[in-house]
Design a protein around this motif. Sequence first.
Motif, PDB file in Angstrom:
ATOM      1  N   GLY A 107       0.690   5.027   5.452  1.00 22.18           N
ATOM      2  CA  GLY A 107       1.898   4.558   6.093  1.00 22.18           C
ATOM      3  C   GLY A 107       2.037   3.044   6.000  1.00 22.18           C
ATOM      4  N   LEU A 108       3.242   2.553   6.298  1.00 20.15           N
ATOM      5  CA  LEU A 108       3.506   1.121   6.202  1.00 20.15           C
ATOM      6  C   LEU A 108       2.950   0.395   7.423  1.00 20.15           C
ATOM      7  CD1 LEU A 108       4.924  -1.130   4.597  1.00 20.15           C
ATOM      8  CD2 LEU A 108       6.980  -0.663   5.958  1.00 20.15           C
ATOM      9  N   SER A 109       2.173  -0.648   7.178  1.00 22.05           N
ATOM     10  CA  SER A 109       1.592  -1.445   8.256  1.00 22.05           C
ATOM     11  C   SER A 109       2.651  -2.340   8.874  1.00 22.05           C
ATOM     12  CB  SER A 109       0.443  -2.302   7.723  1.00 22.05           C
ATOM     13  OG  SER A 109       0.043  -3.247   8.697  1.00 22.05           O
ATOM     14  N   SER A 110       2.678  -2.387  10.191  1.00 18.69           N
ATOM     15  CA  SER A 110       3.655  -3.219  10.890  1.00 18.69           C
ATOM     16  C   SER A 110       3.202  -4.665  11.009  1.00 18.69           C
ATOM     17  CB  SER A 110       3.920  -2.645  12.285  1.00 18.69           C
ATOM     18  OG  SER A 110       2.718  -2.581  13.036  1.00 18.69           O
ATOM     19  N   ASP A 111       2.098  -5.034  10.364  1.00 13.70           N
ATOM     20  CA  ASP A 111       1.643  -6.415  10.387  1.00 13.70           C
ATOM     21  C   ASP A 111       2.578  -7.348   9.620  1.00 13.70           C
ATOM     22  OD1 ASP A 111      -0.535  -5.758  11.895  1.00 13.70           O
ATOM     23  OD2 ASP A 111      -1.938  -5.679  10.217  1.00 13.70           O
ATOM     24  N   MET A 112       3.358  -6.762   8.702  1.00 17.03           N
ATOM     25  CA  MET A 112       4.233  -7.581   7.865  1.00 17.03           C
ATOM     26  C   MET A 112       5.562  -7.852   8.557  1.00 17.03           C
ATOM     27  SD  MET A 112       3.419  -5.691   4.258  1.00 17.03           S
ATOM     28  CE  MET A 112       3.147  -4.136   5.106  1.00 17.03           C
ATOM     29  N   THR A 113       6.138  -8.997   8.240  1.00 16.74           N
ATOM     30  CA  THR A 113       7.463  -9.322   8.744  1.00 16.74           C
ATOM     31  C   THR A 113       8.473  -8.343   8.155  1.00 16.74           C
ATOM     32  OG1 THR A 113       6.876 -11.649   8.876  1.00 16.74           O
ATOM     33  CG2 THR A 113       9.220 -11.111   8.891  1.00 16.74           C
ATOM     34  N   SER A 114       9.321  -7.801   9.000  1.00 16.99           N
ATOM     35  CA  SER A 114      10.273  -6.789   8.561  1.00 16.99           C
ATOM     36  C   SER A 114      11.671  -7.377   8.414  1.00 16.99           C
ATOM     37  CB  SER A 114      10.318  -5.630   9.560  1.00 16.99           C
ATOM     38  OG  SER A 114      11.093  -5.976  10.700  1.00 16.99           O
TER      39      SER A 114
ATOM     40  N   GLY B 159       0.795  -1.225   0.000  1.00 20.38           N
ATOM     41  CA  GLY B 159       0.000   0.000   0.000  1.00 20.38           C
ATOM     42  C   GLY B 159       0.822   1.266   0.000  1.00 20.38           C
ATOM     43  N   VAL B 160       2.155   1.157   0.085  1.00 18.72           N
ATOM     44  CA  VAL B 160       3.019   2.343   0.076  1.00 18.72           C
ATOM     45  C   VAL B 160       3.566   2.524  -1.330  1.00 18.72           C
ATOM     46  CG1 VAL B 160       5.036   3.478   1.071  1.00 18.72           C
ATOM     47  CG2 VAL B 160       3.608   1.998   2.498  1.00 18.72           C
ATOM     48  N   GLY B 161       2.944   3.428  -2.074  1.00 17.58           N
ATOM     49  CA  GLY B 161       3.359   3.646  -3.451  1.00 17.58           C
ATOM     50  C   GLY B 161       3.827   5.053  -3.732  1.00 17.58           C
ATOM     51  N   ALA B 162       3.776   5.915  -2.716  1.00 17.98           N
ATOM     52  CA  ALA B 162       4.179   7.306  -2.882  1.00 17.98           C
ATOM     53  C   ALA B 162       4.681   7.825  -1.539  1.00 17.98           C
ATOM     54  CB  ALA B 162       3.009   8.152  -3.392  1.00 17.98           C
ATOM     55  N   THR B 163       5.046   9.094  -1.517  1.00 13.41           N
ATOM     56  CA  THR B 163       5.546   9.703  -0.294  1.00 13.41           C
ATOM     57  C   THR B 163       4.511   9.604   0.818  1.00 13.41           C
ATOM     58  OG1 THR B 163       6.904  11.251  -1.556  1.00 13.41           O
ATOM     59  CG2 THR B 163       6.396  11.849   0.721  1.00 13.41           C
ATOM     60  N   VAL B 164       4.931   9.129   1.972  1.00 16.87           N
ATOM     61  CA  VAL B 164       4.043   9.011   3.123  1.00 16.87           C
ATOM     62  C   VAL B 164       3.956  10.347   3.837  1.00 16.87           C
ATOM     63  CG1 VAL B 164       3.759   7.955   5.400  1.00 16.87           C
ATOM     64  CG2 VAL B 164       4.442   6.552   3.446  1.00 16.87           C
ATOM     65  N   SER B 165       2.734  10.780   4.069  1.00 17.98           N
ATOM     66  CA  SER B 165       2.501  12.029   4.781  1.00 17.98           C
ATOM     67  C   SER B 165       2.054  11.730   6.203  1.00 17.98           C
ATOM     68  CB  SER B 165       1.432  12.853   4.067  1.00 17.98           C
ATOM     69  OG  SER B 165       1.005  13.927   4.877  1.00 17.98           O
TER      70      SER B 165
END
Length: 428
Positions: A100-107, A88-94
């Motif tokens: 913003g990037l979801s922390s549900d994903m393994t980093s 879902g992060v395809g452009a500059t995050v405001s």
Amino acid sequence: MKNFLTLLVLALPAATPIQAAPNVLIIIADDMGLDASRCYAVGQQQATMPNIEALCDTGVVFENAYAAPVCSPTRATIMTGQYGFRTGVGATVSRNGENGLSSDMTSLFDVVSGAGYSSNLIGKWHLAGAEAGLDHPSEFGVSDYWGLFSGTARNYSRWTSVANEAEVRVNEYSTTAFTNRAIDWIGAQDGPWFLWLAYNAPHAPFHLPPAELHTAHDLLDSRDAIAANPLPYYNAMLQALDTEIGRLFASMDPETRENTIVIFLGDNGSPNQVTRGFYGDHRAKGSIYEGGTHVPLIVAGPDVQAGRSDDFVTTTDLFATIAGLTGAQVSMPDSYDFGPVLTGGQSARDYIYVEHFAQDGPSRGDMFGHALRQNDYKLVLEQGAQPELYNLAIDPREATDLLADGVSADEAAIVARLTARIDVIRGE
């Protein structure tokens, strides 16, 4: 809860013959395209960066490395190993937005920590949307984050950092401040470590850095002079960055330095104010053309064979590659381990996919859509525009759209093949 179903993580020996348990240091320069690096025969009037140039002489210089056109999506691809249409992060995050990037994903930090590495991120974060708190880095496994939480600082010498999940005022040149923090953190480690060091230089605002960090002492320190000709100030910022990188390297004891793999990366193309029309009618940063996505990538360190590589690499690949260097193996569709390239082999990636998108549509000057390169041909699908096709082997700056004067049977076949590959990647 983390979604560990997105990938398979195995604590196994590294797949490449890089020596056991090397330290890994990734350094990100903010808004530095190919045209800004003397390691590439692109552009002119580039900054002197002797420490980075030394990496180019002793490591692998990747000729075909690609990132997203702007900061946040590139960082999200490194953090997750996934393309933006998945995260879902395809452009500059405001900080006022919801992308913003979801922390549900393994980093990436989850993975390297599982391999027994201490890890940290110092510098620019730029992944937190409006819903995220200052604990956003810790949700990705970065327990000791210190740095610039948002996209930029209005003043490099007076800015706000996040430390211990709280805002603190900093009255120190940010390039120097990040370096000092990195030196302290590395010096405190007693085992293998991974450090993501994300400078905000040479991102705007353009300015004259502290005099001891550069040699451009003939420049006037005035807003009018900077506005009239920002390029020499941009170059001075890059030289200051290189100076501080050199200080970081010099701070390491010989054993640590010799056992550290350094990855140097530009996160997107150079700002359009400093490219001086080098890319013709196409913009640099913010576009899915070469000027916005084709970036410098250099890797140097123990057992790395010096040379230049034509292998295709994207920033998603840093996830699997860094995991492999730390002794972990990951399996996911968007991230290819280019570790074999470092020791004379080849990467399995045979295409480049880039994208730029957001729910609200492009901001002024941005170019939304996606593009795919396979072999020498690149298909550009700008949102709301006709497809464009370029042969990068003979037209690296994409001056001639092969479809502009009609579409031949051969060109139609190439477009169909590249379009089908995009559909496979995106699952459409």
